[in-house]
Design a protein around this motif. Sequence first.
Motif, mmCIF file in Angstrom:
data_model
loop_
_atom_site.group_PDB
_atom_site.id
_atom_site.type_symbol
_atom_site.label_atom_id
_atom_site.label_comp_id
_atom_site.label_asym_id
_atom_site.label_seq_id
_atom_site.Cartn_x
_atom_site.Cartn_y
_atom_site.Cartn_z
ATOM 1 N N LEU A 161 10.168 11.471 -2.607
ATOM 2 C CA LEU A 161 10.574 10.077 -3.178
ATOM 3 C C LEU A 161 12.122 10.023 -2.805
ATOM 4 C CD1 LEU A 161 9.790 11.611 -6.922
ATOM 5 C CD2 LEU A 161 8.766 9.670 -5.397
ATOM 6 N N THR A 162 12.852 10.800 -2.520
ATOM 7 C CA THR A 162 14.182 10.614 -1.912
ATOM 8 C C THR A 162 14.137 9.977 -0.548
ATOM 9 O OG1 THR A 162 14.937 12.614 -2.611
ATOM 10 C CG2 THR A 162 16.294 11.558 -0.928
ATOM 11 N N ALA A 163 13.035 10.052 0.392
ATOM 12 C CA ALA A 163 12.944 9.241 1.533
ATOM 13 C C ALA A 163 12.557 8.010 1.122
ATOM 14 C CB ALA A 163 11.834 10.179 2.324
ATOM 15 N N TRP A 164 11.621 7.774 0.035
ATOM 16 C CA TRP A 164 11.259 6.396 -0.217
ATOM 17 C C TRP A 164 12.311 5.676 -0.773
ATOM 18 C CZ3 TRP A 164 7.394 3.064 0.154
ATOM 19 C CH2 TRP A 164 7.131 2.258 -1.001
ATOM 20 N N HIS A 165 13.131 6.212 -1.760
ATOM 21 C CA HIS A 165 14.216 5.522 -1.956
ATOM 22 C C HIS A 165 15.513 5.143 -1.195
ATOM 23 C CE1 HIS A 165 12.752 5.769 -6.209
ATOM 24 N NE2 HIS A 165 13.038 6.920 -6.152
ATOM 25 N N GLY A 166 15.407 5.673 0.148
ATOM 26 C CA GLY A 166 16.245 5.390 1.152
ATOM 27 C C GLY A 166 15.614 4.230 2.077
ATOM 28 N N LEU A 167 14.629 3.545 1.863
ATOM 29 C CA LEU A 167 14.024 2.709 2.532
ATOM 30 C C LEU A 167 14.522 1.280 1.866
ATOM 31 C CD1 LEU A 167 10.443 3.807 2.759
ATOM 32 C CD2 LEU A 167 11.948 3.788 4.776
ATOM 33 N N PRO A 168 14.569 0.275 2.855
ATOM 34 C CA PRO A 168 15.041 -0.988 2.150
ATOM 35 C C PRO A 168 13.871 -1.476 1.220
ATOM 36 C CG PRO A 168 14.398 -1.334 4.474
ATOM 37 C CD PRO A 168 14.539 0.223 4.224
ATOM 38 N N ILE A 178 13.969 12.929 6.884
ATOM 39 C CA ILE A 178 14.565 11.486 6.573
ATOM 40 C C ILE A 178 15.470 11.641 5.469
ATOM 41 C CG2 ILE A 178 13.903 9.137 5.592
ATOM 42 C CD1 ILE A 178 11.120 9.682 7.038
ATOM 43 N N ALA A 179 15.210 12.546 4.291
ATOM 44 C CA ALA A 179 16.175 12.388 3.209
ATOM 45 C C ALA A 179 17.533 13.270 3.337
ATOM 46 C CB ALA A 179 15.234 13.001 2.243
ATOM 47 N N SER A 180 17.472 13.720 4.541
ATOM 48 C CA SER A 180 18.701 14.664 4.880
ATOM 49 C C SER A 180 19.627 13.861 5.784
ATOM 50 C CB SER A 180 18.363 16.131 5.604
ATOM 51 O OG SER A 180 17.914 15.701 6.707
ATOM 52 N N LEU A 181 19.245 12.753 6.191
ATOM 53 C CA LEU A 181 20.101 11.750 7.077
ATOM 54 C C LEU A 181 21.433 11.393 5.997
ATOM 55 C CD1 LEU A 181 18.132 8.940 8.034
ATOM 56 C CD2 LEU A 181 19.189 10.690 9.574
ATOM 57 N N PRO A 182 22.660 11.583 6.762
ATOM 58 C CA PRO A 182 23.965 11.247 6.296
ATOM 59 C C PRO A 182 23.961 10.019 5.599
ATOM 60 C CG PRO A 182 24.145 12.211 8.288
ATOM 61 C CD PRO A 182 22.696 11.901 8.210
ATOM 62 N N LEU A 223 10.963 0.054 15.250
ATOM 63 C CA LEU A 223 9.881 0.941 14.534
ATOM 64 C C LEU A 223 10.443 1.721 13.455
ATOM 65 C CD1 LEU A 223 7.657 1.840 17.682
ATOM 66 C CD2 LEU A 223 7.387 0.093 15.958
ATOM 67 N N ASP A 224 11.608 2.172 13.405
ATOM 68 C CA ASP A 224 12.300 3.137 12.665
ATOM 69 C C ASP A 224 11.957 2.968 10.876
ATOM 70 O OD1 ASP A 224 14.131 5.443 12.621
ATOM 71 O OD2 ASP A 224 14.843 4.111 10.962
ATOM 72 N N VAL A 225 12.296 2.179 10.412
ATOM 73 C CA VAL A 225 11.927 1.696 9.077
ATOM 74 C C VAL A 225 10.512 1.720 8.816
ATOM 75 C CG1 VAL A 225 12.165 0.030 7.147
ATOM 76 C CG2 VAL A 225 14.004 0.578 8.589
ATOM 77 N N PRO A 226 9.579 1.175 9.377
ATOM 78 C CA PRO A 226 8.265 1.091 9.307
ATOM 79 C C PRO A 226 7.563 2.532 9.498
ATOM 80 C CG PRO A 226 8.473 -0.941 10.284
ATOM 81 C CD PRO A 226 9.894 -0.079 10.565
ATOM 82 N N ALA A 227 8.128 3.299 10.715
ATOM 83 C CA ALA A 227 7.698 4.704 10.745
ATOM 84 C C ALA A 227 8.039 5.434 9.577
ATOM 85 C CB ALA A 227 8.098 5.124 12.026
ATOM 86 N N ARG A 228 9.198 5.298 8.945
ATOM 87 C CA ARG A 228 9.627 6.084 7.835
ATOM 88 C C ARG A 228 8.878 5.846 6.497
ATOM 89 N NH1 ARG A 228 14.995 8.249 8.394
ATOM 90 N NH2 ARG A 228 15.891 7.702 10.442
ATOM 91 N N ALA A 229 8.482 4.497 6.633
ATOM 92 C CA ALA A 229 7.535 3.987 5.398
ATOM 93 C C ALA A 229 6.301 4.700 5.501
ATOM 94 C CB ALA A 229 7.446 2.598 5.124
ATOM 95 N N LEU A 230 5.558 4.582 6.638
ATOM 96 C CA LEU A 230 4.281 5.183 6.781
ATOM 97 C C LEU A 230 4.246 6.810 6.816
ATOM 98 C CD1 LEU A 230 1.328 3.876 7.347
ATOM 99 C CD2 LEU A 230 3.451 2.566 7.422
ATOM 100 N N LYS A 251 0.951 -1.251 0.022
ATOM 101 C CA LYS A 251 0.141 -0.035 0.236
ATOM 102 C C LYS A 251 0.909 1.373 -0.037
ATOM 103 C CE LYS A 251 -3.800 0.458 1.840
ATOM 104 N NZ LYS A 251 -5.061 0.658 2.702
ATOM 105 N N ALA A 252 1.928 1.205 0.719
ATOM 106 C CA ALA A 252 3.020 2.310 0.828
ATOM 107 C C ALA A 252 3.503 2.640 -0.927
ATOM 108 C CB ALA A 252 4.011 1.987 1.547
ATOM 109 N N ALA A 253 3.654 1.650 -1.490
ATOM 110 C CA ALA A 253 4.177 1.371 -2.776
ATOM 111 C C ALA A 253 3.170 2.245 -3.696
ATOM 112 C CB ALA A 253 4.565 0.243 -3.250
#
Length: 316
Positions: free
Chosen positions: A160-167, A303-307, A263-270, A138-140
């Motif tokens: 989009l940048t935050a999305w592409h940074g997810l596994p 999220i997208a600005s993370l090193p 929770l970090d990755v699922p929270a970023r995805a949501l 559903k996120a996709a």
Amino acid sequence: MTAALVRDLGDLAHRAAHASGGCCCPPPVVLADREDGTVVRSGPVVAKAHAAGTDTADLAARLGLAAGAEHAATLLAPLPRTDPAELHGRPVTLWPHGEPVDPGDPDAAPWEEAGALLARLHRTEVRRPLPAMRGPVKAALAVARMRTARPGDPAVEPVLTAWHGLPGWARGEAPSPAGRGAYLCHGDLHLGQLVRHPAPHGSWLLIDVDDAGLGDPAWDLARPAAWYAAGLLPPEVWLRFLDAYRAGGGPAVPGDGDPWPALDVPARALTVQTAALAWAKSAAEGRAPDEVERVMTDACARIASLPPELAAEHTS
């Protein structure tokens, strides 16, 4: 909204209400009309037309899950069917009416009950074949909808940048991490997925099993976690929810200590999903995103600005 579909759903719900003894029902009323489902109520009965293209075998498995006696204290069960199972090419199901959360009384929102229900669901032994939980898919779909609604719009680049940074697993492109993908999950938890049944003063139950299945239980905590991280959910409310989940023995997070590694990755995805839907909805309505919608986009920008090294750590 298709007028013919709404009319026929109302007729279906009305007939079922009469069959169950509700002889003086008011006219049918539309409760929801979205891409993922149209819902019409007639008295004690609710009829739902599921999304076009729904996998009917997967839906049948999910309905069997909701109807199972072992879930009577967790999931609202569908009503037996004698009518056609399809209207206008869309699968249709019938449900008892439950009293929803009152959006006008946020202090009475059942956060503790939601946490306890999720913990019970996640602890349930899976006794039947089930499809995968649809949360990442559903996120996709939300991101794809945003791309279609806002082609080439630079304002959506942080999303989009935050999305592409997810596994890959959080984007619906790969299985859940080892040891995390075999739990029974709701797949789309928010307060709109709770009702009191029997209405209006019965126990709280989870509704809408369209996205239920096997997956990472952290996904079901991810929307409240994302709201908390974005500053939309007060810390004390987040802790009420989290503490109730932990008290119920929920397996998504450790029983104490920092829950965020799980929770970090699922929270970023949501966060991304919510922002993407906001951009798509605002485009459809011909307006700019409102303040709350922009909060989620701003969260995507953070999220997208993370090193790169930190982003890798959080998406591994």
